[in-house]
Design a protein around this motif. Sequence first.
Motif, PDB file in Angstrom:
ATOM      1  N   PRO A  55     -47.019  14.379  64.719  1.00  0.00           N
ATOM      2  CA  PRO A  55     -47.813  15.606  64.512  1.00  0.00           C
ATOM      3  C   PRO A  55     -49.215  15.303  63.972  1.00  0.00           C
ATOM      4  N   ALA A  56     -49.338  14.324  63.067  1.00  0.00           N
ATOM      5  CA  ALA A  56     -50.645  14.016  62.471  1.00  0.00           C
ATOM      6  C   ALA A  56     -51.603  13.467  63.519  1.00  0.00           C
ATOM      7  N   ARG A  57     -51.078  12.611  64.395  1.00  0.00           N
ATOM      8  CA  ARG A  57     -51.943  12.039  65.446  1.00  0.00           C
ATOM      9  C   ARG A  57     -52.413  13.126  66.411  1.00  0.00           C
ATOM     10  N   LEU A  58     -51.519  14.059  66.694  1.00  0.00           N
ATOM     11  CA  LEU A  58     -51.897  15.169  67.585  1.00  0.00           C
ATOM     12  C   LEU A  58     -52.937  16.062  66.903  1.00  0.00           C
ATOM     13  N   LEU A  59     -52.773  16.291  65.608  1.00  0.00           N
ATOM     14  CA  LEU A  59     -53.762  17.109  64.898  1.00  0.00           C
ATOM     15  C   LEU A  59     -55.130  16.430  64.888  1.00  0.00           C
ATOM     16  N   CYS A  60     -55.142  15.102  64.757  1.00  0.00           N
ATOM     17  CA  CYS A  60     -56.417  14.372  64.830  1.00  0.00           C
ATOM     18  C   CYS A  60     -57.112  14.686  66.146  1.00  0.00           C
ATOM     19  N   ASP A  61     -56.318  14.711  67.208  1.00  0.00           N
ATOM     20  CA  ASP A  61     -56.869  14.981  68.525  1.00  0.00           C
ATOM     21  C   ASP A  61     -57.436  16.403  68.593  1.00  0.00           C
ATOM     22  N   PHE A  62     -56.628  17.357  68.165  1.00  0.00           N
ATOM     23  CA  PHE A  62     -57.053  18.755  68.298  1.00  0.00           C
ATOM     24  C   PHE A  62     -58.144  19.152  67.301  1.00  0.00           C
ATOM     25  N   LEU A  63     -58.143  18.525  66.124  1.00  0.00           N
ATOM     26  CA  LEU A  63     -59.132  18.905  65.102  1.00  0.00           C
ATOM     27  C   LEU A  63     -60.327  17.948  65.085  1.00  0.00           C
ATOM     28  N   LEU A  79     -52.479  16.608  54.435  1.00  0.00           N
ATOM     29  CA  LEU A  79     -51.225  15.851  54.398  1.00  0.00           C
ATOM     30  C   LEU A  79     -50.266  16.499  55.395  1.00  0.00           C
ATOM     31  N   VAL A  80     -49.833  15.702  56.399  1.00  0.00           N
ATOM     32  CA  VAL A  80     -49.052  16.260  57.511  1.00  0.00           C
ATOM     33  C   VAL A  80     -47.638  15.687  57.523  1.00  0.00           C
ATOM     34  N   ASP A  81     -46.662  16.540  57.684  1.00  0.00           N
ATOM     35  CA  ASP A  81     -45.286  16.060  57.835  1.00  0.00           C
ATOM     36  C   ASP A  81     -44.546  16.940  58.836  1.00  0.00           C
ATOM     37  N   ASP A  82     -43.370  16.475  59.261  1.00  0.00           N
ATOM     38  CA  ASP A  82     -42.607  17.286  60.218  1.00  0.00           C
ATOM     39  C   ASP A  82     -42.073  18.558  59.569  1.00  0.00           C
ATOM     40  N   ILE A  83     -41.455  18.414  58.388  1.00  0.00           N
ATOM     41  CA  ILE A  83     -40.762  19.580  57.817  1.00  0.00           C
ATOM     42  C   ILE A  83     -40.785  19.532  56.289  1.00  0.00           C
ATOM     43  N   VAL A  84     -40.877  20.683  55.670  1.00  0.00           N
ATOM     44  CA  VAL A  84     -40.637  20.760  54.215  1.00  0.00           C
ATOM     45  C   VAL A  84     -39.207  21.260  54.064  1.00  0.00           C
ATOM     46  N   ASP A  85     -38.353  20.401  53.545  1.00  0.00           N
ATOM     47  CA  ASP A  85     -36.966  20.823  53.284  1.00  0.00           C
ATOM     48  C   ASP A  85     -36.878  21.103  51.788  1.00  0.00           C
ATOM     49  N   PHE A 139     -50.249  25.224  55.800  1.00  0.00           N
ATOM     50  CA  PHE A 139     -50.194  25.561  57.228  1.00  0.00           C
ATOM     51  C   PHE A 139     -48.824  25.160  57.762  1.00  0.00           C
ATOM     52  N   TYR A 140     -48.214  26.017  58.556  1.00  0.00           N
ATOM     53  CA  TYR A 140     -46.925  25.676  59.181  1.00  0.00           C
ATOM     54  C   TYR A 140     -46.760  26.516  60.429  1.00  0.00           C
ATOM     55  N   LEU A 141     -45.853  26.059  61.302  1.00  0.00           N
ATOM     56  CA  LEU A 141     -45.601  26.816  62.535  1.00  0.00           C
ATOM     57  C   LEU A 141     -44.459  27.803  62.351  1.00  0.00           C
ATOM     58  N   ILE A 142     -43.374  27.309  61.734  1.00  0.00           N
ATOM     59  CA  ILE A 142     -42.163  28.136  61.667  1.00  0.00           C
ATOM     60  C   ILE A 142     -41.602  28.170  60.250  1.00  0.00           C
ATOM     61  N   GLU A 143     -41.324  29.357  59.774  1.00  0.00           N
ATOM     62  CA  GLU A 143     -40.581  29.493  58.521  1.00  0.00           C
ATOM     63  C   GLU A 143     -39.100  29.564  58.876  1.00  0.00           C
ATOM     64  N   ASN A 161     -61.335  15.317  47.286  1.00  0.00           N
ATOM     65  CA  ASN A 161     -61.783  16.593  46.702  1.00  0.00           C
ATOM     66  C   ASN A 161     -60.645  17.603  46.700  1.00  0.00           C
ATOM     67  N   ASP A 162     -59.899  17.609  47.823  1.00  0.00           N
ATOM     68  CA  ASP A 162     -58.865  18.624  47.972  1.00  0.00           C
ATOM     69  C   ASP A 162     -57.766  18.079  48.886  1.00  0.00           C
ATOM     70  N   VAL A 163     -56.539  18.513  48.675  1.00  0.00           N
ATOM     71  CA  VAL A 163     -55.442  18.144  49.585  1.00  0.00           C
ATOM     72  C   VAL A 163     -54.741  19.419  50.032  1.00  0.00           C
ATOM     73  N   LYS A 164     -54.619  19.576  51.343  1.00  0.00           N
ATOM     74  CA  LYS A 164     -53.827  20.681  51.867  1.00  0.00           C
ATOM     75  C   LYS A 164     -52.661  20.084  52.671  1.00  0.00           C
ATOM     76  N   ILE A 165     -51.629  20.892  52.859  1.00  0.00           N
ATOM     77  CA  ILE A 165     -50.423  20.395  53.528  1.00  0.00           C
ATOM     78  C   ILE A 165     -50.152  21.186  54.805  1.00  0.00           C
ATOM     79  N   ALA A 166     -49.847  20.449  55.898  1.00  0.00           N
ATOM     80  CA  ALA A 166     -49.482  21.088  57.171  1.00  0.00           C
ATOM     81  C   ALA A 166     -48.155  20.503  57.653  1.00  0.00           C
TER      82      ALA A 166
END
Length: 186
Positions: free
Chosen positions: A8-16, A56-62, A101-105, A81-86
Amino acid sequence: MARGGYIPARLLCDFLNVENLLSIQSQHWTEAAKVAEKALIKFKYNVDLSGMNALLVDDIVDTGESLILAKNFIIGEWKPNDVKIATLQWISPVAKLKPDFYLIEVKEWYWFQYPWTRLEDTYQFIKRLLSEEGLSKREWTLEEIIAKFKELYGVDVGLNYFKDAADLLVENSFLIRSDNKYLIKS
Ligand code: AMP
């Protein structure tokens, strides 16, 4: 985050359109659907992120333990400066952290099968099913293993993954193969 967040992180690099990609391994679950006692950071290398924002990107927050640990480590040691999680998913009833940021709850706990953990998960779930079902049945054909797997977990990972996982179980001395049968080693 290694290893679930790599793809997911590599794909986000591409899209962002982001060039810088680092990995941090904060490990909590040592085996599919089995939580370890405590999360830990595996390789505590030093990076200077001052003046930068980190995602900070990961597959899932369990439980969220690994991300909490990774985020605190990054803030304390890498000093952005800042850290956000996706993440792709977050399991809201059990998570101690809500990603920015997340896709599915996810409302009900479930073990997600990602393409990047398919062999590992198939291996571990076969091992678990044989350990349990093997108490009354020691000898299995691959077809029987696949049928039981589908019955218990409701997933068809495809013949190649079943074959490779069974081969690995033989290689790791959990199973013995003779003719077209697998025998659970005692
Ligand atoms: P946690 O620290 O409990 O939030 O989870 C740490 C890591 O374990 C996640 O980033 C995933 O790689 C894996 N994991 C935990 N729970 C699940 C789940 N329900 N389905 C798939 N992978 C999971």
